[in-house]
Every structure is written in C-alpha cells, then in structure tokens.
Design an enzyme around this catalytic site. Structure first.
Site, PDB file in Angstrom:
ATOM      1  N   LYS A   1      24.160 -11.817 -26.575  1.00 23.55           N
ATOM      2  CA  LYS A   1      23.290 -10.649 -26.789  1.00 23.55           C
ATOM      3  C   LYS A   1      22.255 -10.934 -27.885  1.00 23.55           C
ATOM      4  CE  LYS A   1      26.747  -7.635 -27.382  1.00 23.55           C
ATOM      5  NZ  LYS A   1      28.000  -8.131 -26.825  1.00 23.55           N
TER       6      LYS A   1
ATOM      7  N   TYR B   1      39.466   7.218   5.121  1.00 25.03           N
ATOM      8  CA  TYR B   1      38.296   7.821   5.771  1.00 25.03           C
ATOM      9  C   TYR B   1      38.744   8.797   6.853  1.00 25.03           C
ATOM     10  CZ  TYR B   1      33.552   8.275   7.512  1.00 25.03           C
ATOM     11  OH  TYR B   1      32.335   8.782   7.882  1.00 25.03           O
TER      12      TYR B   1
ATOM     13  N   CYS C   1      -2.474  -4.313   5.643  1.00 23.13           N
ATOM     14  CA  CYS C   1      -2.654  -5.078   4.397  1.00 23.13           C
ATOM     15  C   CYS C   1      -2.707  -6.581   4.657  1.00 23.13           C
ATOM     16  CB  CYS C   1      -1.507  -4.789   3.435  1.00 23.13           C
ATOM     17  SG  CYS C   1      -1.468  -3.109   2.808  1.00 23.13           S
TER      18      CYS C   1
ATOM     19  N   ALA D   1      27.815  -5.405 -22.772  1.00 25.46           N
ATOM     20  CA  ALA D   1      28.388  -6.685 -22.348  1.00 25.46           C
ATOM     21  C   ALA D   1      29.562  -7.049 -23.246  1.00 25.46           C
ATOM     22  CB  ALA D   1      27.324  -7.784 -22.416  1.00 25.46           C
ATOM     23  N   PRO D   2      30.451  -7.917 -22.768  1.00 24.40           N
ATOM     24  CA  PRO D   2      31.573  -8.357 -23.598  1.00 24.40           C
ATOM     25  C   PRO D   2      31.119  -9.343 -24.673  1.00 24.40           C
ATOM     26  CG  PRO D   2      31.586  -9.511 -21.499  1.00 24.40           C
ATOM     27  CD  PRO D   2      30.496  -8.486 -21.412  1.00 24.40           C
TER      28      PRO D   2
ATOM     29  N   CYS E   1       0.804  -1.229   0.000  1.00 30.28           N
ATOM     30  CA  CYS E   1       0.000   0.000   0.000  1.00 30.28           C
ATOM     31  C   CYS E   1       0.831   1.272   0.000  1.00 30.28           C
ATOM     32  CB  CYS E   1      -0.943   0.017   1.200  1.00 30.28           C
ATOM     33  SG  CYS E   1      -0.103   0.243   2.798  1.00 30.28           S
TER      34      CYS E   1
ATOM     35  N   CYS F   1      13.285  27.687  -0.045  1.00 28.50           N
ATOM     36  CA  CYS F   1      14.054  28.259   1.067  1.00 28.50           C
ATOM     37  C   CYS F   1      15.146  27.328   1.589  1.00 28.50           C
ATOM     38  CB  CYS F   1      13.121  28.650   2.217  1.00 28.50           C
ATOM     39  SG  CYS F   1      12.426  27.242   3.133  1.00 28.50           S
TER      40      CYS F   1
ATOM     41  N   VAL G   1      28.502 -13.437 -24.688  1.00 29.54           N
ATOM     42  CA  VAL G   1      27.556 -13.687 -23.587  1.00 29.54           C
ATOM     43  C   VAL G   1      26.114 -13.818 -24.073  1.00 29.54           C
ATOM     44  CG1 VAL G   1      29.009 -12.592 -21.851  1.00 29.54           C
ATOM     45  CG2 VAL G   1      27.320 -11.209 -23.060  1.00 29.54           C
TER      46      VAL G   1
END
Length: 1117
Positions: A107, A864, A34, A101-102, A16, A637, A105
């Site tokens: 396509k 970090y 639900c 893609a290479p 929902c 604002c 595979v």
C-alpha cells in the site's frame, strides 16, 4: 455458431453512445456509423472517420496504465500486484477511494510511486503519515526512487529538523515550492489554516485512524483537494437533517484532486466521516475478510492435565481464551508451573505481546469477550497458529419476568398475541413500547405458568437452566472473531489455523456448532487429527515467502440481479467498504483470490422498444433484428417504458429513472477491474440479463464470464466461481424469441381487445388466454356436475361420506382385513408442487408465495425456487444426513436422488437448519429478519425435504366395510404406527382401531357438491405443469395477470371464477383468433422455444414462422 444474436442495443456504442449491435460490442468495436470497417486499429479508424468521441477515454486509460506500469517497474523492478493494478486504474480515472487490503501487498509503495507519477505529470501531492519516523522513511524512499527524476521537488517536515532546515521548509511550504509534500497527521492538525488554502492533485493518507482522531482534520483533507468549506458545511447540515446532499451545487462539491486513504482498523465514529461518502462517493473501509482456513476440534474432557497435553502438542503460537480473569489466573499458574512460557492480557500485556511476537513466549492468555485484547486487537498471521477455548463463549440471560431482556419479552409476548386477536390489534407495534412498558404489559396479561411454557416453546434451541432461571446462548461471533486470529491473509496467501474447544456440555456444543455452520459453513473434526493439523499449519507459513505479494491477484466485479442478493453475498464475504457509483452501491470485499466488487443490476436493464419496425423488431432482407432500449421508470406513476421520450407517456411527468445510468456505472467499474463475473439468476431470464450486461461491458473489458448460483451461500458461491462459463447464446436467443412472440401476438391481440372494448387495461397472450379458457371450461363442467352427499360422524370421531340423502342413526362395521403398509415419502418440492401446497395450506395468492420464495432464496435459506426438478444432489443428501445425526435419528436416513442430473435441483434448504433454529437465529440477529409467514413456508420446504430423505414409516391399516340397509362403503384406515420414518417431520393421522360392531351416528349433514371441482390458484398451476403450458418462472405471473386484468376472481372458498369481462374477452378471442390461443398451438410453441434453447432450431427460422402467423392476425383486422 455465432457468438452473438445480431440484436441492436441503444446507448451501447462505446464511442458515440448510440445504437450498436451486440455482434460489434462483443468484438469491442464502435457502431458502423462511427467506424464503418471492422479491420485495423480502432483509434486510427475513428480519427480517419473524424468520429472520435467517448472511445478516447477508454483508450487513454489503457495507454496511461501502460505508462504507469513501466514507471512503476522502473522504480522497484517489479510490476504492480493485482491490488496495485486495481488502485492504479482508479487513480488514473481520477477517483478517490479507500485502500482496503491485507498486510504485505504494498500500500505504501503504491502511494509513494503514485506521488512521483503525479509529480512527473506536473501535479502537486501531499503524503500524510501517522508518525515522524514514517515521514522520514517515506521521504528517504522517495528521494531514492526519484534519483533519475531531478525535476521532482520533495519537501518534508519533522520536528527533528534543524533551525535552518525548518526556515527553509517554511519558506518553500508557504510559497508552494514543492511537488511532493510529506507530512505527519499532527502537521495536518496544527496547520489547518495554511493547508486549507492549498489544493493538491493527490492527497495520500497512509494511516487514516491517526487523521480521524480529530474531526477537524476531515475538513482539512477535503479542502486540500479543492472542496470548499461552504460545500462541507452544507453537506454536514443536510446529513444532520437527513436531507439529500445532491441539492448542493455540483461545482461546489466537485473535488479538483483525489483523496486516497488507507483502511481503518476500527469503524469510524460520528457524522463527519460520512462526508467522504457524500462528497467523494466512498466510505472509509476497514480491512475485514471472511477468508478462513480453520479446522475446529472439540475436546470433551475438560481438565487441566488435558489442556497441558494439548498445549505441549501445539508447542507454540497459541492464544488461550478463558471465561474470566479469576479462572484464567488459575489456569495460567498451572501451565507456568509445568513449564509453559506465557503472557496474560491482565498483566503487563504490551510487554508480553512483544515477547510473544518475537517468539520468547509460547502462549498468550486472555478473556473471550467480543472486544477483548486477544479477540480483536492483534494481527500476527505468521505467528498465531492455534486458538484454544476453555469452554464455549456464551451469553446468559435471565428468564425471570422482572429481569428478562427485551428480546425474550418481545418474542414471548408476540407469540401470546398471535392467539389473542383483539389484544394483537391493540398492541400493533411492540417496537414502539419502551422495555419497561413492555415488561408491565407482559406481567399484566401472561401468567407465570404460561410464561414458563412460552420460554420452552420459543427458545427450543437454547440451553435452558431451569434451576437458575437462565437461558444460555453461544456467543458465536466472539468464537469466530477469536478463532479468526489463527487464519489470516498475508500478502497473497491464507494461513491455516486450528481452533480447539474444551467443552463438556453436549447441548451447548451442538448449539455453537449449528450457529457456526450457519455463518461459516465450517465443520468439526476429531482430536486424533490434531498432530496432522499442526503440521499443516506450519507448512502454510513456511510456504509464505517474503515476496509472496508477487503472486498475481485479480480484481473482479460480480453483478447479481437484486440488492438483497448482493447484501447476502457481501455478508458471507464480509464487506470491507462500500462505494457509490452513480445510482449503484458497490460492496468491496477481500478474498484469498483478490478484490471483489459486488453490485446489483436491479433486474432487467433492456427491453424491446416499440417504435422501430414491427413492435421493436426490424425486418431486413429476411432477418429479424430486435431493437433493445434501456428501461425507463416514471417516478411519479410507476409506469415502465423503453422508448426515448422526455416525459412519461402515461402521466406526462418528467421524473424519469433511466436504467441507462446503471449500465454506464457498470461499464465505468468494468474499466477498473481485471474481470467481470455475471451472477444473475440461473434461468433463461437471468441469462438474457447477463447477456445484455455482457455485450455492453465487452468493449471496455473482454474478460466477462457467467456463473450460476443455485443457492446464495459461501458453498454455492465457491462452486459457481469454480464453474465459470461464457453466456449461453442459445438460452439468450430463446428468451429473445419468447419476448418477440409475446410482443407481436400479445400486442396485436391486446390492441384489438382494447379497441373493441374501449378499455386500455385489457391484454391478451397465448398462455394467459389459453388458461382463461380452461377456467371458463371448468366452470361449465362444474355447473353440470352437481350431486347430493351425506356426511356422517361416528361416535369414535371417524367421518365418511355417502352419495345421496340418507338418514340413519347407526352403522355396522366389518373388518375385511388388517395389513402392514410402508408409506413412501412424497418427492421434495418443485415450483408447481410447492405453490400448490403453500397455497392450500396458507391460503395465499401464488404470486405472494413466489415473492416469499424469492426472499428465502436471496437471503440464502433455500435453493433456486423456479424449477420443475425434484432431484436432490449429493450436497442436499449430506444436509439431510447432518441434520438427522444432530437430532439422533440417523437410523431413519434413506438417501434418495429423486431425479436425473440436470441444471436445477428440487427446492430444498441449503443448510441443516430447522425452522425452530432459524427463528432463534433471527432473534439472535445471526440471520436476516423473516416474517412469520416466511418461516412457515420455510418449514413446509424443510419438512418435505427431510421426509424425502428418510425411511418409510410402517403402519397397520384396517380395511373396513361400513354398512347399513341402504348403503355400504369400504375404507382403508391407518390404526397403528408400527415403525417411525419420515412421519417425524410430516405426521400421519392414526385412528383408534375399529371393532366389528355397531357404531352410533353422532351427527350427519346432507349437502350439494360437485364431482368436478373448480380451479383454485394451486390446482390451476398443477394443471399448467401437467399440460405443459407455461414455465416455473411464469406460472404465478400468468395467474396474477388474469386477476389484474379483472378476468377472474376468487370466491369465498378461494375457487377461481371468470368475471363477465373475462367471459366476453375469451368469447371475442376464441371466435376470431382461436388458432393462436388454443392449447395445442401454445404447447407446440413451448416446444419450439425449447428447441432454440438446446440449439436444435435457429431462432431466426422460428421468428419467421411467428411472423407469418402474425400476418394472418394483421389480415384479419
């Protein structure tokens, strides 16, 4: 232990879109309204409860995919690969996209089976191939696949059709008597009028390059999926004017079908290809990948005999790159004379290429330019194994003023202006000057002598040829592109490549090495390893079997916090395409492991609302249930709020940017991929952002994991991916406690302040109020600590101070002793020590320093930056070793760990790149742009880190006694550097040795000072760390908010002083609520938070204690 917090999240119910708990979201369940019960089939339960809504879309996708997978298997007796699985979900979600893609595979196979699937469902499909032969092959395969599907009508056109066949085609084509239309790119060009009138459910373009040759074909393709010509023309007009195409009516823009195109081999040119982005939300991608498995070898002996020896060692599958055709001919002749079978790019290349491809030539020889035929134009993963460079690819630029390129002029003039403020004010923006005007300005203001000095100063990491007036810069991108031919993704495997560089010049080699390390993090090995590497290269190709694509590959979405970080990661992963999902930009990359979709959450998405319960926390049967709503930002604002309001509560604007849209887009993408990886910052706040996203996504994709990137580099990324984990719910609970405590105490105290002072800008909180008290106390102590001192300067330049007002003209110096002393280095920086040093040195506000550090982290220059640790990992120690080896100072290495193993390291550089090199890389566009101040802060970090990993310099110290009839003082002075060490990065001041004699006083100054100094921003943060108040992530914010609330100011000496308002606020709070803002209570609360982080304390019991405390505040009202 519960794997959820029990918090309630708005907009998170998968059915929902209403409020749901993270507990149910984690289980993939809709909300209790639900679906009242947790057991049984969700779809049946929702139907029984008569509440089925949005869940049906998710359920339908799963069902349709199962059907598609069975259909796919029935055609080729194989399940879809990871790539095909990803594409199928996009197809089933009715999305248009690029197939990136290479080779190998499937396509085309995917396109053919998708066409049959759509046709079986009653849709119409157009398949577009570049050549007639491919049209015939595709039609043949389709007919083969559809033997059992007699109701599928396949119509194809080629120029070889006989007259009756052509007439039959024309009749069926015009009447629409087909399910699948198979045509060539040329057919698209010739039949624009007819095709533009037809609407297909799917248009699949197998070779987009062929179609893009004519811009009119783009219109035709868009028409074929139901986009009107009016919408196309309007969008194009807006693109030309730079307007927003969203203004075009939605019904005109909305496609009725889907367009799937293969990736391009070259970047599409012109404005027309941008229509795909504006109207379908995707850009034409190119298959590019940063995936490389290459070992680099340098050979210093540059002789033809040595080259022949190496070629014979490699045997076959070799690309030889030479600087010029003239030199190439000489080399090629020599090799051919000695039996090497080779082809040349300057001589019947197409024929040579075919011979090389089939194996009758060992080697192809070409020129190493970025757009050279061998550098970019070929892709033979199984055939090309070795790249051999005859010299370093490089650029040569004149340093003569009359010929120097713009970047040299600009860099030198910018430097010159730094020391000429008035001139700098006049030349505000050099970018606006034409190159010739810039050159004339340089000639006018800079003398030839100064120009030469500026060249030496500003280009220290380039090779400077003084005789020829040239600087030589390695062309690292050509080297990467050319060597990359040897290591390619084929199917689902990555081939091994070897790159061999013949280079005699040590300095030029080191310059290339540094740039390659920065961009690819690749190292170099010795010539003796070549035979072993040749075997390795052969083995990887033998291992690639014809059915290698059966190895399952994954599609993953990676979510970071900031677009800058996403951009940095996409650079070292090399993005192949970009797609727009609502307000999100998503970068798509191909790696050895599969497809990566990279996007950014743009910070926190949820925050506590204010209306429910007690400031957003419902209290139910002794439990505290936080309510989180999506963050809204007013575009007018800039105010942020969380409550469900149609207008901004501050300015009444209806222009609201709701982060609910980002959440919805993330859930949408999560439906497409196999896995979701959350890579928000490695701290408590990052964990909470990750948790908020995770619980929202879990209902559509249970495969959600968390990674921590402590540095934004390829190494940091790979390490993080190897160490995936689940979200740490204890860290999340800790953040919840912090936020609720801040909300409860902060809101209540702030409301009382605002009411009492009639000022809605006022705020209070435990930490900020405690720190405000410190500043006030320090001012009182400072005012009581006055004293008079006299500073003397002796005739040898030495300065010293003596208490009191003293007037003497000479002093006598006695040498007490001389001794050697080893000076230990300081530890590397953590957050408080770095803020202190940078604030003192550069006179910057700490919040600005944190912003600089954030940029340096996100762009991949430092680790970090929110950390209390001074630990240096083995990786960090290797960086110091590598740099000292590079500058010939390895004997000064003294590796130190500086701390125990923990979550974070100290703040350090992530690569052995000096500030000077970094400035060069920015000029060469190798590194992202940084301001001069960013470079200065990086330099501070780099030098402190390097010093921390080096031997202690030894100095000779003199202990001296300075005396006069009225005073005597003792000082210890370094007078000689005996052994160098870390001082090569942080120089030590050494004085002229003293003699035992009288020295004249050349100047003296008497002034009043204080024994207790006022706080500066830097010393205040040091105090916060020392007294365990606040955290690395909040130090700067706390200081910043005191300024914003106008409780404190800085005087002319950058010292902190309280304002009249600050003193009144603190007086009011301390008189009434001292228990809540005193230092000990605040410190104890920090410990409680930490105990929640470690799982020692239940977060509900801590909230209960806080609630009882809050009641005392409420009673005091």
């Amino acid at each position: 232990m519960a794997l959820a917090t029990g918090a309630k999240y708005y907009h998170s119910c998968i059915n929902c879109g209403g409020i749901n708990t993270d507990t149910r979201n984690e289980k993939g369940l809709p909300c209790e309204v639900c679906l009242p019960f947790e057991d049984g089939d969700v779809l049946k339960g929702l139907k029984l409860n008569n509440s089925l809504k949005g869940y049906e879309k998710y359920w339908n996708l799963n069902q349709q995919y199962k059907e598609f997978e069975e259909f796919f298997f029935s055609k080729i007796n194989k399940k879809p690969t990871g790539y095909q699985r990803f594409w199928a979900k996009r197809l089933l979600l009715s999305k248009s996209f690029t197939l990136v893609a290479p080779t190998g595979v499937g396509k085309t196979t995917f396109g053919l089976i998708s066409a049959l699937w759509i046709a079986k469902k009653g849709g119409k499909v157009a398949l577009v191939f570049p050549t007639v032969s491919l049209v015939e092959q595709a039609a043949k395969r389709l007919i083969e696949f559809s033997k059992e599907d007699e109701d599928v009508n396949i119509l194809f056109y080629t120029s070889s059709l006989k007259k009756k066949e052509r007439e039959k085609f024309e009749k069926n084509f015009s009447e629409g008597n087909y399910d699948i239309l198979v045509i060539s790119s040329q057919f698209i060009s010739k039949r624009k009028e007819q095709l533009s009138q037809k609407v297909f459910d799917l248009v699949f373009v197998d070779d987009v390059d062929a179609v893009l040759k004519s811009s009119k074909n783009i219109d035709t393709l868009l028409n074929m999926i139901g986009i009107s010509q009016k919408a196309i023309d309007s969008t194009l007009d807006n693109l030309k004017k730079g307007n927003n195409s969203d203004k075009i009516q939605i019904e005109e823009k909305a496609p009725k079908g889907r367009l799937i195109v293969s990736s391009a081999t070259a970047k599409p040119k012109g404005i027309k290809p941008l229509l795909f982005r504006e109207l379908l939300g995707f850009e034409i991608g190119r298959f590019t990948t940063s995936a490389r498995n290459i070992t680099n070898v340098r050979i210093k002996e540059k002789s033809l005999e040595k080259l022949l020896y190496i070629i014979n060692l490699l045997k076959d599958g070799i690309l030889l790159f030479v600087p010029t055709e003239e030199e190439g001919k000489e080399i090629a002749n020599y090799l051919e004379e000695h039996g090497v079978k080779l082809g040349k790019t300057w001589e019947d290349f197409e024929k040579s290429f075919e011979k090389f491809k089939e194996g009758s030539l060992q080697l192809l020889c070409g020129i190493y330019s970025y757009y050279g035929k061998l550098v970019r134009g070929i892709d033979l993963p199984l055939r090309i194994k070795f790249a051999v460079f005859w010299g370093t690819p490089s650029f040569k630029f004149s340093t003569k003023l009359e010929n120097a390129p713009r970047f040299i002029l600009e860099r030198n003039f910018q430097d010159y202006l730094e020391n000429n403020p008035k001139l700098k004010a006049y030349f505000k923006d050099l970018q606006r000057l034409s190159t010739e005007k810039l050159r004339k300005s340089v000639e006018k203001y800079i003398s030839p002598e100064t120009w030469e000095k500026l060249i030496q100063k500003n280009f220290p990491t380039t090779k400077f040829d003084k005789e020829k007036n040239l600087i030589v810069i390695p062309d690292v991108y050509t080297y990467i592109q050319a060597s990359g031919r040897t290591s390619r993704i084929f199917g689902t495997s990555l081939t091994k490549g070897i790159s061999i560089l013949f280079e005699e010049d040590d300095s030029l080699f080191e310059l290339l090495k540094a740039r390659l390390l920065y961009l690819t993090e690749e190292e170099w090995t010795e010539e003796g390893e070549i035979e072993h590497l040749v075997k390795e290269a052969e083995e990887t190709r033998k291992a690639i079997s014809t059915d290698s694509s059966s190895k399952d590959m994954k599609s993953r979405m990676i979510i970071v916090e900031s677009p800058t970080k996403a951009q940095t990661i996409s650079k070292f992963l090399e993005k192949s395409s970009t797609r727009r999902y609502g307000s999100l930009m998503v970068h798509e990359s191909i790696t050895q492991e599969g497809i990566l979709l990279l996007t950014a959450s743009k910070g926190h998405l949820y925050d506590l609302e204010t209306k429910t319960g007690l400031h957003g926390v419902e209290i139910n049967d002794g439990r505290f249930i936080p309510y989180y709503n999506s963050i809204k930002r007013c575009s007018s604002c800039g105010a942020q709020f969380t409550d469900e309001l149609p207008r901004c509560p501050y300015c009444n604007s209806d222009k609201i940017d709701d982060k609910k849209k980002i959440l919805e887009a993330l859930r949408d993408i999560a439906m497409e991929v196999d896995e979701v990886i959350i890579a928000t910052d490695p701290d408590v706040e990052g964990e909470k952002i990750g948790w908020d996203i995770s619980q929202y996504i879990k209902p559509v994709n249970k495969n959600v994991q968390r990674i921590e990137m402590h540095e934004i580099t390829k190494f940091g990324f790979d390490k993080a991916i190897r160490n995936r984990r689940n979200c740490d719910v204890n860290l999340v609970k800790s953040q919840i406690v912090r936020r609720i405590e801040d909300r409860w105490v902060g809101f209540e105290l702030s409301l009382r302040l605002q009411k009492n002072f009639q000022n809605s800008n006022l705020s209070a909180g435990r930490v900020q109020s405690t720190v405000l008290g410190w500043i006030l106390e320090k001012e009182i102590e400072h005012s009581k600590s006055k004293k008079t001192v006299t500073q003397f300067t002796l005739d040898n330049g030495f300065k010293f101070e003596v208490d009191g007002k003293i007037d003497v003209d000479e002093v006598e110096v006695e040498i007490v002793e001389e001794k050697e002393q080893a000076l230990s280095p300081l530890p590397p920086f953590n957050t408080p020590s770095l803020l202190t040093a940078a604030s003192q040195q550069f006179k910057l506000p700490v919040q600005q320093i944190m912003e600089i550090l954030q940029t340096l982290f996100e762009l991949g220059f430092i680790t970090y930056h929110r950390t209390d640790s001074t630990r240096i990992s083995s990786t960090g120690q290797k960086i110091a070793r590598s740099y000292l080896e590079k500058i010939g100072k390895i004997t000064l290495l003294s590796e130190r760990e500086w701390g125990k193993e923990g979550a974070h390291e100290a703040i350090r550089p992530v690569k052995p790149i000096s500030p000077e090199e970094l400035s060069e890389f920015i000029t060469e566009k190798i590194a992202a742009y940084l301001s001069p101040m960013h470079i200065k802060v990086y330099s501070l970090i780099f030098n402190r880190f390097m010093a921390s990993q080096m031997t202690s310099p030894v100095v000779i110290n003199q202990k001296i006694l300075i005396k006069n009839g009225s005073f005597q003082v003792e000082r210890e002075v370094p007078v000689k550097l005996q052994e160098e060490g870390w001082n090569i990065f942080n120089p030590i001041t050494v004085y002229t040795p003293f003699e035992e004699k009288k020295y004249s006083v050349v100047s003296k100054r008497t002034y009043t000072t204080h024994t207790v100094p006022l706080f500066t921003q830097a010393s205040l943060i040091e105090e916060m760390q020392k007294r365990n108040i606040g955290r690395p992530s909040t130090y700067a914010k706390i200081v910043d908010i005191l300024f914003k609330r106008k409780y404190i100011i800085e005087d002319v000496y950058k010292r902190l002083r309280t304002t009249a308002l600050g003193r009144k606020v603190y007086s009011y709070l301390s008189e009434r609520y001292m228990n809540y803002i005193n230092e000990e209570t605040t410190r104890q609360l920090e410990k409680l938070m930490e105990s929640v982080e470690t799982g020692e304390k239940d977060y509900q019991s801590v909230l209960k204690n806080l609630y009882e405390e809050l009641n005392e505040i409420l009673i005091k009202n």
